[in-house]
Design a protein around this motif. Structure first.
Motif, PDB file in Angstrom:
ATOM      1  N   MET A 179       0.848  -1.179   0.000  1.00  0.00           N
ATOM      2  CA  MET A 179       0.000   0.000   0.000  1.00  0.00           C
ATOM      3  C   MET A 179       0.892   1.240   0.000  1.00  0.00           C
ATOM      4  O   MET A 179       1.852   1.322   0.752  1.00  0.00           O
ATOM      5  N   GLN A 180       0.541   2.194  -0.827  1.00  0.00           N
ATOM      6  CA  GLN A 180       1.227   3.475  -0.824  1.00  0.00           C
ATOM      7  C   GLN A 180       0.531   4.379   0.181  1.00  0.00           C
ATOM      8  O   GLN A 180      -0.691   4.347   0.305  1.00  0.00           O
ATOM      9  N   SER A 181       1.306   5.191   0.910  1.00  0.00           N
ATOM     10  CA  SER A 181       0.694   6.138   1.825  1.00  0.00           C
ATOM     11  C   SER A 181       1.549   7.387   1.937  1.00  0.00           C
ATOM     12  O   SER A 181       2.754   7.352   1.672  1.00  0.00           O
ATOM     13  N   VAL A 182       0.898   8.488   2.308  1.00  0.00           N
ATOM     14  CA  VAL A 182       1.590   9.758   2.496  1.00  0.00           C
ATOM     15  C   VAL A 182       1.107  10.398   3.788  1.00  0.00           C
ATOM     16  O   VAL A 182      -0.056  10.258   4.175  1.00  0.00           O
ATOM     17  N   LEU A 183       2.023  11.096   4.445  1.00  0.00           N
ATOM     18  CA  LEU A 183       1.698  11.865   5.631  1.00  0.00           C
ATOM     19  C   LEU A 183       1.007  13.142   5.183  1.00  0.00           C
ATOM     20  O   LEU A 183       1.460  13.803   4.237  1.00  0.00           O
ATOM     21  N   LEU A 184      -0.106  13.495   5.828  1.00  0.00           N
ATOM     22  CA  LEU A 184      -0.846  14.703   5.474  1.00  0.00           C
ATOM     23  C   LEU A 184      -0.455  15.849   6.402  1.00  0.00           C
ATOM     24  O   LEU A 184      -0.100  15.626   7.560  1.00  0.00           O
ATOM     25  N   GLU A 185      -0.528  17.063   5.893  1.00  0.00           N
ATOM     26  CA  GLU A 185      -0.246  18.246   6.705  1.00  0.00           C
ATOM     27  C   GLU A 185      -1.455  18.511   7.585  1.00  0.00           C
ATOM     28  O   GLU A 185      -2.538  18.808   7.078  1.00  0.00           O
ATOM     29  N   THR A 186      -1.259  18.406   8.904  1.00  0.00           N
ATOM     30  CA  THR A 186      -2.356  18.517   9.855  1.00  0.00           C
ATOM     31  C   THR A 186      -2.043  19.550  10.933  1.00  0.00           C
ATOM     32  O   THR A 186      -0.875  19.911  11.123  1.00  0.00           O
ATOM     33  N   PRO A 187      -3.058  19.991  11.666  1.00  0.00           N
ATOM     34  CA  PRO A 187      -2.817  20.882  12.803  1.00  0.00           C
ATOM     35  C   PRO A 187      -1.990  20.179  13.880  1.00  0.00           C
ATOM     36  O   PRO A 187      -1.956  18.941  13.947  1.00  0.00           O
ATOM     37  N   ALA A 188      -1.329  20.960  14.713  1.00  0.00           N
ATOM     38  CA  ALA A 188      -0.496  20.414  15.788  1.00  0.00           C
ATOM     39  C   ALA A 188      -1.308  19.464  16.666  1.00  0.00           C
ATOM     40  O   ALA A 188      -2.473  19.719  16.965  1.00  0.00           O
ATOM     41  N   GLY A 189      -0.694  18.351  17.048  1.00  0.00           N
ATOM     42  CA  GLY A 189      -1.340  17.380  17.923  1.00  0.00           C
ATOM     43  C   GLY A 189      -2.144  16.312  17.207  1.00  0.00           C
ATOM     44  O   GLY A 189      -2.661  15.390  17.823  1.00  0.00           O
ATOM     45  N   ILE A 190      -2.292  16.455  15.894  1.00  0.00           N
ATOM     46  CA  ILE A 190      -3.047  15.487  15.090  1.00  0.00           C
ATOM     47  C   ILE A 190      -2.122  14.972  13.987  1.00  0.00           C
ATOM     48  O   ILE A 190      -1.447  15.758  13.329  1.00  0.00           O
ATOM     49  N   THR A 191      -2.086  13.668  13.808  1.00  0.00           N
ATOM     50  CA  THR A 191      -1.307  13.066  12.728  1.00  0.00           C
ATOM     51  C   THR A 191      -2.265  12.302  11.826  1.00  0.00           C
ATOM     52  O   THR A 191      -3.132  11.576  12.319  1.00  0.00           O
ATOM     53  N   ALA A 192      -2.115  12.462  10.521  1.00  0.00           N
ATOM     54  CA  ALA A 192      -2.989  11.757   9.578  1.00  0.00           C
ATOM     55  C   ALA A 192      -2.185  11.280   8.376  1.00  0.00           C
ATOM     56  O   ALA A 192      -1.234  11.925   7.952  1.00  0.00           O
ATOM     57  N   ARG A 193      -2.620  10.137   7.859  1.00  0.00           N
ATOM     58  CA  ARG A 193      -2.022   9.564   6.653  1.00  0.00           C
ATOM     59  C   ARG A 193      -3.131   9.180   5.686  1.00  0.00           C
ATOM     60  O   ARG A 193      -4.199   8.731   6.100  1.00  0.00           O
ATOM     61  N   LEU A 194      -2.831   9.327   4.399  1.00  0.00           N
ATOM     62  CA  LEU A 194      -3.688   8.873   3.310  1.00  0.00           C
ATOM     63  C   LEU A 194      -3.009   7.667   2.695  1.00  0.00           C
ATOM     64  O   LEU A 194      -1.825   7.714   2.359  1.00  0.00           O
ATOM     65  N   GLY A 195      -3.744   6.571   2.560  1.00  0.00           N
ATOM     66  CA  GLY A 195      -3.217   5.375   1.933  1.00  0.00           C
ATOM     67  C   GLY A 195      -4.176   4.876   0.869  1.00  0.00           C
ATOM     68  O   GLY A 195      -5.382   5.068   0.983  1.00  0.00           O
ATOM     69  N   TRP A 196      -3.630   4.266  -0.169  1.00  0.00           N
ATOM     70  CA  TRP A 196      -4.497   3.734  -1.219  1.00  0.00           C
ATOM     71  C   TRP A 196      -3.898   2.463  -1.798  1.00  0.00           C
ATOM     72  O   TRP A 196      -2.697   2.336  -1.941  1.00  0.00           O
ATOM     73  N   ASP A 197      -4.796   1.534  -2.056  1.00  0.00           N
ATOM     74  CA  ASP A 197      -4.426   0.272  -2.684  1.00  0.00           C
ATOM     75  C   ASP A 197      -5.716  -0.454  -3.043  1.00  0.00           C
ATOM     76  O   ASP A 197      -6.428  -0.921  -2.160  1.00  0.00           O
ATOM     77  N   PRO A 198      -6.047  -0.538  -4.334  1.00  0.00           N
ATOM     78  CA  PRO A 198      -7.305  -1.178  -4.725  1.00  0.00           C
ATOM     79  C   PRO A 198      -7.357  -2.669  -4.415  1.00  0.00           C
ATOM     80  O   PRO A 198      -8.435  -3.246  -4.352  1.00  0.00           O
ATOM     81  N   LYS A 199      -6.208  -3.289  -4.169  1.00  0.00           N
ATOM     82  CA  LYS A 199      -6.190  -4.731  -3.896  1.00  0.00           C
ATOM     83  C   LYS A 199      -6.319  -5.044  -2.410  1.00  0.00           C
ATOM     84  O   LYS A 199      -6.543  -6.192  -2.042  1.00  0.00           O
ATOM     85  N   LEU A 200      -6.178  -4.042  -1.562  1.00  0.00           N
ATOM     86  CA  LEU A 200      -6.198  -4.257  -0.114  1.00  0.00           C
ATOM     87  C   LEU A 200      -7.559  -3.850   0.450  1.00  0.00           C
ATOM     88  O   LEU A 200      -8.024  -2.745   0.193  1.00  0.00           O
ATOM     89  N   PRO A 201      -8.226  -4.726   1.220  1.00  0.00           N
ATOM     90  CA  PRO A 201      -9.522  -4.365   1.810  1.00  0.00           C
ATOM     91  C   PRO A 201      -9.382  -3.165   2.742  1.00  0.00           C
ATOM     92  O   PRO A 201      -8.337  -2.961   3.360  1.00  0.00           O
ATOM     93  N   GLU A 202     -10.466  -2.397   2.859  1.00  0.00           N
ATOM     94  CA  GLU A 202     -10.416  -1.183   3.680  1.00  0.00           C
ATOM     95  C   GLU A 202     -10.038  -1.473   5.129  1.00  0.00           C
ATOM     96  O   GLU A 202      -9.339  -0.683   5.764  1.00  0.00           O
ATOM     97  N   HIS A 203     -10.468  -2.602   5.677  1.00  0.00           N
ATOM     98  CA  HIS A 203     -10.131  -2.933   7.065  1.00  0.00           C
ATOM     99  C   HIS A 203      -8.624  -3.099   7.240  1.00  0.00           C
ATOM    100  O   HIS A 203      -8.058  -2.674   8.244  1.00  0.00           O
ATOM    101  N   ASP A 204      -7.972  -3.690   6.260  1.00  0.00           N
ATOM    102  CA  ASP A 204      -6.518  -3.853   6.318  1.00  0.00           C
ATOM    103  C   ASP A 204      -5.805  -2.516   6.135  1.00  0.00           C
ATOM    104  O   ASP A 204      -4.800  -2.245   6.792  1.00  0.00           O
ATOM    105  N   ARG A 205      -6.324  -1.680   5.223  1.00  0.00           N
ATOM    106  CA  ARG A 205      -5.706  -0.368   4.991  1.00  0.00           C
ATOM    107  C   ARG A 205      -5.750   0.484   6.258  1.00  0.00           C
ATOM    108  O   ARG A 205      -4.737   1.041   6.672  1.00  0.00           O
TER     109      ARG A 205
END
Length: 192
Positions: free
Chosen positions: A1-27
């Protein structure tokens, strides 16, 4: 799965990941595990991510993380859209809400947005998407989800704060959009 760190406000961390072959629960589990491990400075293999036990029928469970058999005091929120997933992690006293969607909605989704948005100019796709994703993020942060009609959510004119009139909570709104994904984060400020 490819993923990137998103620019978020201080104290919050978020990542976006995508992979059409991987079920959402696994992602979402993989992204949560990666964020929690980084936040705590532990190896990702030492982090276990599971769903909390449902309290009642229809209760939408959230992810919880454990390290060494002990629950980690972090809030984990996630949202999925087709082959993409966003996971956000914060301290437990911060309310989080997320919305994720394609920047090019199909006709059915566009019709739904127009039916509930009540904007004066619903033909402007950029404004419609900005409004709709913020409304959905506020509904998610509120915790009542579909019990709150989209047209009950209020937004200020610069679209930086949102609220639901029957609650005294105001949510800050952050645009985390990346590539062709429209991503909105609604969050409460951490207590001082």
């Amino acid at each position: 799965m490819q993923s990137v760190l998103l620019e978020t406000p201080a104290g919050i961390t978020a990542r976006l990941g995508w992979d059409p072959k991987l079920p959402e629960h696994d992602r979402k589990r993989a992204l949560a595990k990666e964020i929690v491990a980084t936040k705590l400075g532990v190896d990702a293999k030492d982090v276990r991510v599971e769903r909390e036990a449902p309290r009642t029928f229809g209760f939408h469970t959230q992810l919880i993380a454990e390290v060494g058999g002990a629950e980690v005091p972090l809030k984990i929120r996630n949202v999925n859209f087709r082959a993409a997933t966003v996971v956000a992690v914060s301290d437990p006293d911060v309310s989080l809400g997320l919305d994720l969607r394609d920047a090019h909605p199909d006709d059915a989704e566009l019709h739904l947005m127009q039916r509930h948005s009540h904007l004066l100019d619903e033909s402007n796709l950029d404004k419609l998407l900005a409004h709709w994703t913020r409304v959905q993020a506020v509904r998610d942060a509120d915790g009542r989800g579909a019990l709150v009609a989209p047209d009950h959510v209020r937004l200020d004119s610069p679209l930086t704060r949102g609220w639901i009139p029957d609650r005294k909570t105001w949510y800050q709104l952050a645009d985390l959009s990346r590539d062709s994904w429209i991503i909105t984060l609604a969050y409460t400020q951490q207590p001082a």
